[in-house]
Design an enzyme around this catalytic site. Structure first.
Site, mmCIF file in Angstrom:
data_model
loop_
_atom_site.group_PDB
_atom_site.id
_atom_site.type_symbol
_atom_site.label_atom_id
_atom_site.label_comp_id
_atom_site.label_asym_id
_atom_site.label_seq_id
_atom_site.Cartn_x
_atom_site.Cartn_y
_atom_site.Cartn_z
ATOM 1 N N GLY A 1 -38.439 8.034 59.560
ATOM 2 C CA GLY A 1 -39.642 8.138 58.745
ATOM 3 C C GLY A 1 -39.889 6.890 57.910
ATOM 4 O O GLY A 1 -39.070 5.978 57.857
ATOM 5 N N ARG A 2 -41.028 6.880 57.256
ATOM 6 C CA ARG A 2 -41.416 5.716 56.445
ATOM 7 C C ARG A 2 -40.689 5.781 55.102
ATOM 8 O O ARG A 2 -40.964 6.638 54.263
ATOM 9 C CB ARG A 2 -42.927 5.719 56.238
ATOM 10 C CG ARG A 2 -43.457 4.498 55.503
ATOM 11 C CD ARG A 2 -44.973 4.499 55.524
ATOM 12 N NE ARG A 2 -45.530 3.312 54.916
ATOM 13 C CZ ARG A 2 -45.974 3.257 53.660
ATOM 14 N NH1 ARG A 2 -45.911 4.321 52.875
ATOM 15 N NH2 ARG A 2 -46.490 2.138 53.184
ATOM 16 N N ARG B 1 -44.320 23.066 53.945
ATOM 17 C CA ARG B 1 -44.125 22.364 55.211
ATOM 18 C C ARG B 1 -44.089 23.354 56.371
ATOM 19 O O ARG B 1 -43.843 24.551 56.205
ATOM 20 C CB ARG B 1 -42.838 21.544 55.170
ATOM 21 C CG ARG B 1 -41.601 22.370 54.885
ATOM 22 C CD ARG B 1 -40.379 21.493 54.650
ATOM 23 N NE ARG B 1 -39.204 22.306 54.344
ATOM 24 C CZ ARG B 1 -38.878 22.711 53.125
ATOM 25 N NH1 ARG B 1 -39.626 22.377 52.088
ATOM 26 N NH2 ARG B 1 -37.805 23.449 52.922
ATOM 27 N N HIS C 1 -21.730 17.942 42.325
ATOM 28 C CA HIS C 1 -20.822 16.964 41.736
ATOM 29 C C HIS C 1 -20.965 16.886 40.220
ATOM 30 O O HIS C 1 -20.099 16.313 39.548
ATOM 31 C CB HIS C 1 -21.051 15.589 42.366
ATOM 32 C CG HIS C 1 -22.413 15.012 42.127
ATOM 33 N ND1 HIS C 1 -23.530 15.459 42.777
ATOM 34 C CD2 HIS C 1 -22.841 14.028 41.293
ATOM 35 C CE1 HIS C 1 -24.579 14.770 42.377
ATOM 36 N NE2 HIS C 1 -24.198 13.898 41.468
ATOM 37 N N HIS D 1 -42.096 19.469 40.847
ATOM 38 C CA HIS D 1 -41.980 19.179 42.272
ATOM 39 C C HIS D 1 -42.530 20.361 43.048
ATOM 40 O O HIS D 1 -42.334 21.520 42.653
ATOM 41 C CB HIS D 1 -40.516 18.944 42.660
ATOM 42 C CG HIS D 1 -40.253 19.061 44.135
ATOM 43 N ND1 HIS D 1 -39.651 20.176 44.700
ATOM 44 C CD2 HIS D 1 -40.514 18.216 45.164
ATOM 45 C CE1 HIS D 1 -39.548 20.011 46.005
ATOM 46 N NE2 HIS D 1 -40.060 18.834 46.313
#
Length: 311
Positions: free
Chosen positions: A266-267, A117, A182, A113
């Site tokens: 957002g999309r 931005r 978790h 990943h």
């Protein structure tokens, strides 16, 4: 006495870099895959802006991968943003970035990943508020030390020109961020994560973002080539799909980018393109003791200093 004014944020330059980065990464990964090509899906956001999502599926290497560029803007920030940054309320914002996730077919090739931005919020009569963020991280299923050391060495070298403290700081932030509370375990073996970066001024921060974005292929491609030919069986594929479930849990519960995208209208299809194509959850399933599958959690999903003895 004359004082130099700060360099204004060059939004156009950031956008040009990000779109070029998307092009370069897609070209390199298509060449590595050797069978499939990215399909582009351009889209517009009703609230302002849009992007281009590129997806590759059922390839010679990649079962599914997505490399998305987006540039969205609007006049209202979601509560999740203004709650801890009240100065953003009432500002016009722009958010742009490149985000990618690669899910290889072979369980011996890790999922990777990366994200870089930029965000800027402005209003008349006030200085703009802007920052950079991003990083890259690796999620192996059958991990080995050589790949982990290589990944972190590239991360360290990308940070080195910006200060000796940068890699340790952003490595630690990555370990803490990509953590499933978790489950009480890390998502993978980490890498780098940074956010809210504006402390060095625009030019230096932008230079750092470019260093991190450009380092992703240097970090990932050698690992692909070392592991892509490894033979695997149905049991190992099932374990990959089980561990992918953890990836989905993190993205839907904790990931800031996913939550920001959904809360700002957002999309959805592009926001969720990072999810793997095949996932499984086994109720209370645990790997056999002393198995290669158990080794992942026992030795690799706890943050550690991968470079302590490597050099």
């Amino acid at each position: 006495m004359k004082h130099d004014l700060p360099t204004p944020a060059d939004v156009a330059a950031v956008k040009d870099y990000l779109m070029n980065l998307q092009d370069r990464i897609c070209s390199a990964l298509e060449a590595a895959d050797g069978q499939s090509r990215f399909v582009e899906d351009s889209w517009q956001r009703p609230g302002g802006g849009g992007g281009r999502s590129r997806i590759i599926e059922d390839g010679g290497l990649l079962e599914k991968g997505g490399v998305g560029f987006s540039h969205v803007f609007g006049d209202g920030m979601p509560p999740s943003a203004t709650a801890h940054r009240p100065e953003l309320a009432g500002r016009h914002f722009q958010a742009m970035g490149v985000s990618l996730v690669m899910h290889p077919e072979n369980p011996f090739v890790p999922t990777s990943h990366a994200n870089v931005r930029f965000f800027i919020a402005e209003k008349e009569g006030a200085d703009p508020v802007w920052w950079f963020g991003g990083g890259f991280d690796l999620t192996p299923y059958y991990a080995n030390d050589a790949d982990c050391v290589h990944w972190h060495r590239v991360a360290r070298d990308a940070c080195a020109p910006f200060g000796d403290d940068v890699y340790p700081r952003y490595k630690k932030w990555c370990d803490e961020y990509f953590y499933l509370k978790h489950r009480n375990e890390a998502r993978g073996i980490g890498g780098l994560f940074f956010d809210d970066l504006n402390e060095w001024g625009f030019e230096r921060c932008f230079e750092f973002q470019r260093a991190i974005g450009d380092a992703y292929l240097e970090a990932y491609l050698p690992i692909i080539e070392r592991r892509r030919a490894a033979a695997f069986n149905a049991q190992q594929k099932a374990f990959q799909e089980y561990r992918r479930g953890r990836y989905v849990e993190f993205n839907l519960v904790y990931d800031r980018g996913t939550l920001f995208g959904l809360q700002t209208g957002g999309r959805t299809e592009s926001i969720l393109m990072s999810l793997p194509p095949k996932v499984r959850w086994g109720y209370n399933w645990q790997p056999e003791a002393d198995s290669p599958e158990a080794l992942l959690a026992e030795q690799y999903l706890t943050p550690r200093d991968w470079l302590a003895q490597a050099d």
